[in-house]
Design a protein around this motif. Structure first.
Motif: not given
Length: 571
Positions: A344-362
């Motif tokens: 869910a965090f990764n789906k919220m990634a912006t600026d064309g990114k594939e993931y977020t730090a919180e997403g990958m941590e979880n």
């Protein structure tokens, strides 16, 4: 004349009484059938009407028995006391009070009441049966040995008392003696052929032993005898869930809710879970919405909301629900909770990114928490794929290696391909050192190490897929990037590029650009190190058929007309 009229009148009264008695007995049996089939509402209506419409000790007993079986101990106690008020000699109500005492944890009182009732009617099969059954009704406060003793006495007096065999089987199940329990249930079928409850009980034994096919067969027999026998549908739902046949699980559990009439929050929550596994996410969410204010104290609903919101693309609510669940019930958290939160965090990634730090941590937390090696490995491979898309190749390498090492037997060719490409791309990301570069030796060693690991990974892939051209292409390329000049000089990549070209000759899936690069290397090798002008000319001409505007090929062919000219290494 008067005598004749009296006889006629007397006969009419007898017939009327017999008809009433048979009708009453059938009504009790109908109520018991509803109760055994877990059609609780219908059963309650039958027994309540009997107790209110025709007050008697027996009718009060069966109303109390209904409350006893549905966990309403105080109401059961009231009904049994009412029965004793109507007939103080009715020992069934005394047994009922003994069962209530057992249910409330007072085993001494329960035993005293049951023993006293049995002493008064020790030759009555039904009394012995109900006394024995009382000792099997509760998970904690029971006495299977005493139950079996009393039930054997009941059966000795009435070998056709099918429910006594059922209770005996239940007593054996409390003792974890499945074989003896199955035998008792089979005797119940002998006493009452096609008895739905007996077939259902045998099915339960097979389900407990994870013999799903046999269990399903007995559940279906129960349904064939009574299409509204609700518990068989419930257990079929759970059976198909364990067998990973999720749509059938959902269908059967839905039928269970319809036939039983259950609409309590716990049952609806389970229905939501099975709808989710059947990929019916909208219905799963709808079911949750219907009980969100009714399921107090059960945090599992927050987990289910989180999962369902994720599947219905409401990431903010998914994150909020899952964070609430993890914070409130850390002891209940499983790997999937962190995985869904990470996704869910990764789906919220912006600026064309594939993931977020919180997403990958979880996601990593989810992988670490997994107790199943295959599932853990799959999550690390998922993580690796995300890092690869984000061009974070070092992280991808670490994740791929963990995934493959955790479950090497299940590692796919795609896994090795992903790891090989990650090594290759990571190597290309290391700047080519020169004499002016600080730590140039260390950088050269790091770059070389990554390319060698890429080569060895593609060697594994080639062993697994010996006829797949690209395994050899990437081996050749990995070795080439270590030192292009030395590579062409020694022909290190030559056998791999030639193998690639041979396998790709008639393979339409091989892209022209890959063939071009391979032909470029092979031609350059034969024109220089190989010192075979004819072979070099042949390969350059093959390249021009694929790419007629290839400048280096054109230039090389011109040089071949002047043998003394030198040909540069391929770019």
């Amino acid at each position: 004349m008067m005598n004749k009229q009296f006889k006629q009148l007397f006969s009419a009264v007898v017939i009327s009484m017999l008809t009433f008695s048979v009708g009453l007995a059938q009504t009790i049996e109908e109520g018991l059938a509803e109760l055994k089939a877990e059609r609780t509402k219908e059963a309650g209506e039958v027994f309540t009407k009997l107790a209110e419409g025709s007050p008697s000790a027996d009718n009060s007993y069966y109303l109390g028995y209904f409350y006893l079986k549905t966990g309403q101990l105080d109401k059961a106690e009231q009904a049994f006391n009412k029965g004793l008020e109507l007939d103080g000699k009715n020992v069934l109500n005394t047994i009922g009070l003994g069962a209530v005492a057992l249910g409330k944890g007072d085993q001494a009182k329960g035993k005293e009441l049951i023993d006293g009732a049995v002493k008064k009617k020790k030759k009555d099969a039904n009394v012995l049966f109900r006394a024995g059954e009382a000792y099997t009704l509760f998970e904690k406060n029971n006495d299977p040995a005493e139950a079996i003793r009393l039930l054997d006495e009941a059966i000795a007096r009435d070998k056709n008392l099918a429910d006594a065999y059922i209770a005996k089987g239940d007593a054996f199940m409390i003792k974890n003696e499945g074989g003896a329990a199955a035998t008792a249930y089979e005797y119940a079928l002998s006493a009452k052929p096609d008895y739905p409850l007996a077939n259902y009980k045998i099915g339960e034994i097979y389900l407990r032993g994870k013999n799903y096919n046999e269990a399903a067969g007995f559940y279906k027999k129960a349904i064939d005898a009574d299409p509204k026998f609700a518990p068989a549908y419930r257990d079929l739902g759970e059976l198909y869930f364990f067998a990973r046949q999720y749509k059938r699980a959902d269908e059967n559990y839905s039928t269970y809710l319809k036939t039983s009439g259950r609409n309590d929050p716990d049952a609806i929550l389970r229905a939501s879970q099975l709808a989710f596994t059947a990929d019916d996410y909208a219905r799963s969410l709808s079911l949750l919405e219907s009980i969100k204010d009714k399921l107090q104290g059960n945090s599992i609903i927050d987990r289910q909301f989180g999962w369902a919101y994720f599947k219905t693309n409401d990431m903010e609510k998914a994150i909020a629900s899952l964070k609430k669940f993890i914070a409130s019930s850390p002891e209940k958290v499983i790997s999937d909770d962190y995985k869904y939160l990470g996704r869910a965090f990764n789906k919220m990634a912006t600026d064309g990114k594939e993931y977020t730090a919180e997403g990958m941590e979880n996601l990593k937390k989810g992988a670490d928490l997994d107790t199943n090696a295959t599932e853990k490995a799959a999550t690390y491979k998922e993580i690796a794929g995300i890092y690869t898309k984000g061009k974070d190749y070092d992280e991808a390498i670490e994740a791929y290696r963990k995934g493959i090492n955790l479950d090497t037997t299940s590692a796919s060719t795609q896994d090795y391909y992903g790891l090989g490409i990650a090594y290759l791309q990571s190597g290309l990301g290391v700047a080519v050192p020169d004499s002016s570069t600080a730590d140039s030796a260390q950088l050269a060693d790091k770059r070389k190490d990554l390319f060698l690991k890429s080569d060895s990974t593609f060697a594994i892939l080639a062993n697994k897929l010996p006829d797949w051209p690209y395994s050899y292409y990437w081996r050749a390329s990995s070795l080439y990037y270590i030192n292009s000049i030395e590579n062409v000089k020694n022909g290190t990549s030559l056998p791999f590029y030639e193998k690639f070209l041979a396998l790709g000759e008639n393979d339409s899936s091989v892209q022209a650009s890959f063939k071009t690069r391979a032909l470029n290397y092979v031609a350059a090798y034969y024109q220089t190190t190989g010192n075979d002008a004819a072979k070099a000319k042949e390969v350059w001409e093959r390249l021009l058929k694929i790419d007629p505007n290839h400048a280096q090929a054109k230039e090389a062919l011109k040089q071949l007309e002047a043998p003394a000219a030198a040909t540069p290494a391929p770019k």
